[in-house]
Design a protein around this motif. Structure first.
Motif, PDB file in Angstrom:
ATOM      1  N   ALA A  23       0.836  -1.198   0.000  1.00  0.00           N
ATOM      2  CA  ALA A  23       0.000   0.000   0.000  1.00  0.00           C
ATOM      3  C   ALA A  23       0.871   1.247   0.000  1.00  0.00           C
ATOM      4  O   ALA A  23       2.064   1.196   0.316  1.00  0.00           O
ATOM      5  N   SER A  56      -5.470   2.835   0.836  1.00  0.00           N
ATOM      6  CA  SER A  56      -5.130   1.622   0.094  1.00  0.00           C
ATOM      7  C   SER A  56      -4.868   0.452   1.048  1.00  0.00           C
ATOM      8  O   SER A  56      -5.245  -0.693   0.762  1.00  0.00           O
ATOM      9  N   LEU A 111       0.825  -2.205  -7.547  1.00  0.00           N
ATOM     10  CA  LEU A 111      -0.537  -1.737  -7.276  1.00  0.00           C
ATOM     11  C   LEU A 111      -0.642  -0.220  -7.408  1.00  0.00           C
ATOM     12  O   LEU A 111      -1.624   0.302  -7.944  1.00  0.00           O
ATOM     13  N   PHE A 112       0.363   0.490  -6.931  1.00  0.00           N
ATOM     14  CA  PHE A 112       0.374   1.947  -7.049  1.00  0.00           C
ATOM     15  C   PHE A 112       0.393   2.372  -8.507  1.00  0.00           C
ATOM     16  O   PHE A 112      -0.381   3.242  -8.935  1.00  0.00           O
ATOM     17  N   ALA A 139      -2.872   1.650 -10.121  1.00  0.00           N
ATOM     18  CA  ALA A 139      -3.894   2.609  -9.686  1.00  0.00           C
ATOM     19  C   ALA A 139      -3.775   3.909 -10.476  1.00  0.00           C
ATOM     20  O   ALA A 139      -4.800   4.514 -10.847  1.00  0.00           O
TER      21      ALA A 139
END
Length: 259
Positions: free
Chosen positions: A22, A27, A217-218, A221
């Motif tokens: 995260a 998140s 993931l970042f 996103a």
């Protein structure tokens, strides 16, 4: 069981621990709500969100602030500390000892270059002494940086860190199955790799005990946000998303801010 002990136990499960990383409280809460048994942080995500290059040490305060803000997360948290934001092993050890974290990640490169393995081993040893309950994942950046990216060098550096007290070894970068198999068979601690070309079941067969998403993931996103804005700009309907009320309720229940 303490959060640190619970986190360490996750490396001994029937399958590799998939560790999602995260970059802020929202998140982390979303990942925990989705059932992940532990959450990590991503140095790139934390730094980029603050407008700071990941390869500098300017992200220290943002990293510390996030670690403290995640102290009440219902699952164990491990913090990506890059190179520890210092050369002095005692300073790095004091940083780790002061964090409310079940684990930390320390990499053996600074500013995009490998450091002397003796220096990193000294950091590992200092952290292991100052914070013995914290799961210390020592990252070997040979393959990540393409610098001395061979098994002999990687294993030599990893073994030094294990001897100094590391609880796990993280080798990010493009690794073939044969290379992964050698690492897991030669190292006496859990081996961590990045999520990527090899599916989780195959990594389990190769002996991997932890798979991190890193900054994936970042970055995904960011791509998703840009894609939604482009759809709206082009006259398309808005896609489904987590309801406002759900995000608000989740955040309100968490309490907000450092403990």
């Amino acid at each position: 069981m303490s959060a640190a002990a619970a986190f360490a136990a996750l490396h001994d499960g029937p399958a590799p621990l998939l560790l999602p990383n995260a970059w802020d409280v929202a998140s982390a809460l979303a990942l925990a709500a989705d059932g992940h048994p532990a959450v990590g942080t991503t140095s790139l995500g934390v730094a980029a969100a603050a407008g700071i290059p990941d390869t500098s040490r300017a992200g220290r305060q943002a990293t510390v602030d996030l670690a403290r803000s995640l102290a009440r997360l219902p699952v164990p948290v491990t913090v990506d500390l890059a190179d520890g934001f210092a050369d002095d092993p005692a300073e790095v050890a004091a940083l780790v000892a002061g964090l409310p974290a079940a684990g930390v990640n320390l990499e053996d490169s600074t500013g995009g270059r490998l450091v002397d393995p003796g220096l990193h081993a000294a950091k590992v040893a200092a952290v292991a002494e100052a914070a013995p309950g914290v799961f210390l994942n020592a990252r070997v950046d040979t393959y990540w940086l393409g610098e001395h990216a061979d098994l002999a060098t990687t294993l030599d550096r990893a073994r030094r860190y294990v001897a100094a007290g590391a609880d796990g070894v993280f080798v990010p970068g493009r690794l073939g199955e044969a290379e992964i198999a050698v690492l897991t068979s030669e190292l006496a601690v859990p081996v961590n790799v990045l999520a990527g070309a090899h599916p989780l079941p195959r990594l389990a067969e190769l002996g991997v005990r932890r798979v991190s998403t890193g900054s994936l993931l970042f970055r995904a996103a960011l791509d998703a946000a840009v894609a939604v804005a482009a759809r709206l700009r082009d006259g398309e309907a808005a896609p489904p998303a987590t309801p406002y009320a759900e995000v608000e309720a989740r955040t309100a229940a968490y309490g907000g801010g450092p403990p």
